[in-house]
Design an enzyme around this catalytic site. Sequence first.
Site, PDB file in Angstrom:
ATOM      1  N   ASP A  17     111.997  66.163  97.882  1.00 16.55           N
ATOM      2  CA  ASP A  17     110.875  65.806  97.021  1.00 16.55           C
ATOM      3  C   ASP A  17     111.397  65.425  95.640  1.00 16.55           C
ATOM      4  O   ASP A  17     111.718  66.313  94.874  1.00 16.55           O
ATOM      5  CB  ASP A  17     109.848  66.944  96.954  1.00 16.55           C
ATOM      6  CG  ASP A  17     110.466  68.330  96.817  1.00 16.55           C
ATOM      7  OD1 ASP A  17     111.653  68.524  97.145  1.00 16.55           O
ATOM      8  OD2 ASP A  17     109.741  69.250  96.385  1.00 16.55           O
ATOM      9  N   GLU A  43     122.363  72.285  90.378  1.00 15.50           N
ATOM     10  CA  GLU A  43     121.563  72.063  91.581  1.00 15.50           C
ATOM     11  C   GLU A  43     121.960  70.771  92.284  1.00 15.50           C
ATOM     12  O   GLU A  43     121.992  70.682  93.506  1.00 15.50           O
ATOM     13  CB  GLU A  43     120.090  72.010  91.195  1.00 15.50           C
ATOM     14  CG  GLU A  43     119.151  71.718  92.355  1.00 15.50           C
ATOM     15  CD  GLU A  43     117.759  71.330  91.890  1.00 15.50           C
ATOM     16  OE1 GLU A  43     116.829  71.465  92.691  1.00 15.50           O
ATOM     17  OE2 GLU A  43     117.607  70.888  90.731  1.00 15.50           O
TER      18      GLU A  43
END
Length: 536
Positions: A311, A499
């Site tokens: 996403d 991340e």
Amino acid sequence: MNNYLLRLQVILYLFIISSCSSVTTTEDQEVRILPPEELYGDLFYEVQTEAVFPDSKTFVDAVPLTEVDLIKEKFKDFEPESDSALYYFVEDNFRIPGSGPAYKTDSSSINTHIKKLWEVLKRPADEERTGTLIPLPEPYIVPGGRFREIYYWDSYFTMLGLLEDGEVETIQNMVDNFSHLLEEYGFIPNGNRTYYLGRSQPPFYAMMVGVLAEAKGEQVYADYLEYLEKEYDFWMSGTGKLSAENNAHRRVVRLPDGEILNRYWDDKNTPRPESFREDVETAREAVAKNPELTKEEVYRNLRAGAESGWDFSSRWLTADANGEFKLSTIHTTAILPVDLNSLLYNLESVIAKAYDIKGNKDGADKFLKRAEQRALAIEKYFWSEKEGYFMDYNFKEGQSTGVLSMAGTYPLFFEIASEQQAEQVTKKIREVFLKPGGLVTTPNHTGQQWDAPNGWAPLQWIGIKGLRNYGQDSLANEIRQRWLHLNERVYKNTFKMMEKYNVEDLSKESGGGEYPTQDGFGWSNGVYRKLAGEEK
């Protein structure tokens, strides 16, 4: 968007949602705990509409300091005297996440840093439910940054590093937590938050059981068979309702020749509470451009994109005449994803293995046949002879989406591809995806975080392992070296594990996405430790 107009819209959402007293997760089961829009009512909509916090996730993760009903009663009499009054109301009545002392990094070696982080990222068993957190019975690892809860597919890649560091008990605890969620809710939510109870994430549970089996022996597969089948039942729910006339139901789709494949879905069609303002704006833009759409369709597709873990990405979007991908074109539920179906092939294979270990030949044969049928369908619908690559399939249009992505390496990871297909995929990876810092997620520059220029740890591991499965060790090792060097360079400059990383421009750390770069970080730590550990 004008806040007054936004308020008018949310009144309608509140009316719709208030008619529901529970969250449905399976055909026959209801979850009797409340997501934030139901838990907090008008307070939720006011805080999210007014953008009290820069990140919409902040408020939905806040912990009430007293009974929620008392807070809601106080809010009925609330009359703001300044622009900041609403913030102070929340501060007085909630513990706001991120307001405590932050973890301070030091100049330890990268491996020492990661070992320290396992304890920093570990959360104890939850004693009670507070706010939106779904309690788990065993300790667990969170990714880090704004991600303050366990996440489903992240956890497999985190476990790779935990195993490397001998953290077998933690792996066991996390597998048992996911088994607990399967027992309680009939599926594994995106994360252990009430606002994730409409969707799951890529089904890596069988792979996690495999990591535990690697540490404790193959009897583990048989021990977890009950939960493996619960996971399978969730993804295949509604198969019996499919027909030529009714070819799609929730996460299952029937193809014209009778094959059953899967898509991503979400059981709700409202804005995501943790991205409320963003979703309302996306839906407004989408409907303005295409009046045939409804906002509910847009919300469902945004939520389904979140279930994918990607996403967001050009995988779920449509390119315009200029070749640009806009989030407002999202149509996730029309797409059969190659990675999801490869994961379900693996789940079927693992269930067959578990039955075999238990000595149940009929059960093993049944699931082996299902895996074989899915493998044939994966080749039929996802392989592009023209591109020499596996790509997602738009079942509503009856054709490939045409979007190249690292999801196309999953059939190599699970050894579904033929040797010839693997050779062509290898060529495509070298020509399209290989960048100075590793593998780029897609070649498309859209501003979405699951597109160029970003590279993600899980996709490096999927790509490297997939190539090795077919003897493509030279390219696999090249990717490994580039990724490790990028991680080490960024760590040397920041003393952080990120991340995601910018694999195209090594002067930068990462770029693009719904939210700022997060550090911590569970799956980056796990994949780094796994790959770096090969040098022993």
